[in-house]
Design an enzyme around this catalytic site. Structure first.
Site, PDB file in Angstrom:
ATOM      1  NE  ARG A  69      -2.790  -0.899   3.456  1.00 52.74           N
ATOM      2  CZ  ARG A  69      -3.648  -0.544   4.385  1.00 52.74           C
ATOM      3  NH1 ARG A  69      -5.000  -0.259   4.231  1.00 52.74           N
ATOM      4  NH2 ARG A  69      -3.341  -0.903   5.750  1.00 52.74           N
ATOM      5  CG  LEU A  97      -7.474   6.144   1.529  1.00 46.62           C
ATOM      6  CD1 LEU A  97      -8.053   7.519   1.287  1.00 46.62           C
ATOM      7  CD2 LEU A  97      -6.377   5.892   0.279  1.00 46.62           C
ATOM      8  CG  HIS A 113     -20.698   4.175   4.948  1.00 48.05           C
ATOM      9  ND1 HIS A 113     -19.968   3.096   4.439  1.00 48.05           N
ATOM     10  CD2 HIS A 113     -21.598   3.818   5.650  1.00 48.05           C
ATOM     11  CE1 HIS A 113     -20.456   2.071   5.178  1.00 48.05           C
ATOM     12  NE2 HIS A 113     -21.641   2.323   5.645  1.00 48.05           N
ATOM     13  CD  GLU A 178     -24.407   6.824  -2.128  1.00 44.52           C
ATOM     14  OE1 GLU A 178     -23.501   7.041  -2.843  1.00 44.52           O
ATOM     15  OE2 GLU A 178     -24.466   5.586  -1.684  1.00 44.52           O
TER      16      GLU A 178
END
Length: 205
Positions: A69, A97, A113, A178
């Site tokens: 990562r 992240l 979310h 959203e």
């Protein structure tokens, strides 16, 4: 002299419908910002085509080309910095992240979310909502911190959970909301109207 517009860096992994809602809101002059770059972690992400159609720089930082990562996130950060990004917008970005990335853009990362946080965090919100039997779900725009879906909440919208709902039918109703509240939250940020006080985000007049 007018202030410079916020420059958005939008991170996507899939279809990019939230990205499209932001592109459309900017086009309607409901969001006073510009999208400086769209980044995806998958070359097949349709979000790339949405960006290219809108004349927006689109880059795939393919996660599979990085051993772990850290170099992957370094590549993301480099692309965002090169584009002069002032606000990172996660729009269906299916990677957790690390604190390194979050600290680099501390206070300047938003996520949406598909549930009413703090309930049902994680990658399978609609499945978890239906399994639990709640009567109301929705979506949450929040600032990203070092936890998973745990940052301070900016805006939320609720939708009913109906008898006979599937993940697909519930997800479609949530997605409509959203596409309304994510551009609204971005515009509030652009106007300098979001004040973070611990866990609380106050919307200034």
């Amino acid at each position: 002299m007018t202030e410079a517009k916020q420059k958005l860096g939008v991170l996507c992994s899939g279809r990019g419908t939230d990205l499209q809602s932001i592109i459309d809101a900017i086009g309607r002059e409901e969001v006073d910002a510009e999208i400086a770059v769209v980044l995806t972690d998958k070359p097949e992400a349709f979000a790339l085509q949405r960006a290219e159609r809108a004349g927006i720089k689109a880059v795939c930082v393919n996660r599979k080309q990085y051993e772990d990562r850290e170099p992957f996130e370094e590549a993301l950060i480099e692309e965002l910095e090169d584009a002069g990004v002032t606000l990172v917008v996660l729009a269906g970005f299916m990677r957790i992240l690390t604190p390194v990335f979050v600290r680099h853009f501390a206070g300047r990362i938003m996520n949406i979310h598909p549930a009413l946080l703090p309930s049902f965090p994680g990658a399978h919100a609609h499945r978890d909502v239906l399994a639990y039997g709640v009567k109301v779900s929705g979506c949450t725009v929040h600032f990203v911190d070092e936890g998973t879906d745990s940052g301070p909440i900016i805006l939320q919208a609720a939708v009913p959970v109906l008898d006979g709902d599937t993940e697909e039918t519930l997800g479609a109703r949530v997605l409509e909301q959203e596409h309304i509240i994510y551009p609204q939250a971005i515009q509030l940020y652009c106007e300098g109207r979001l004040q973070v006080d611990g866990r609380h985000v106050r919307i200034l007049d």
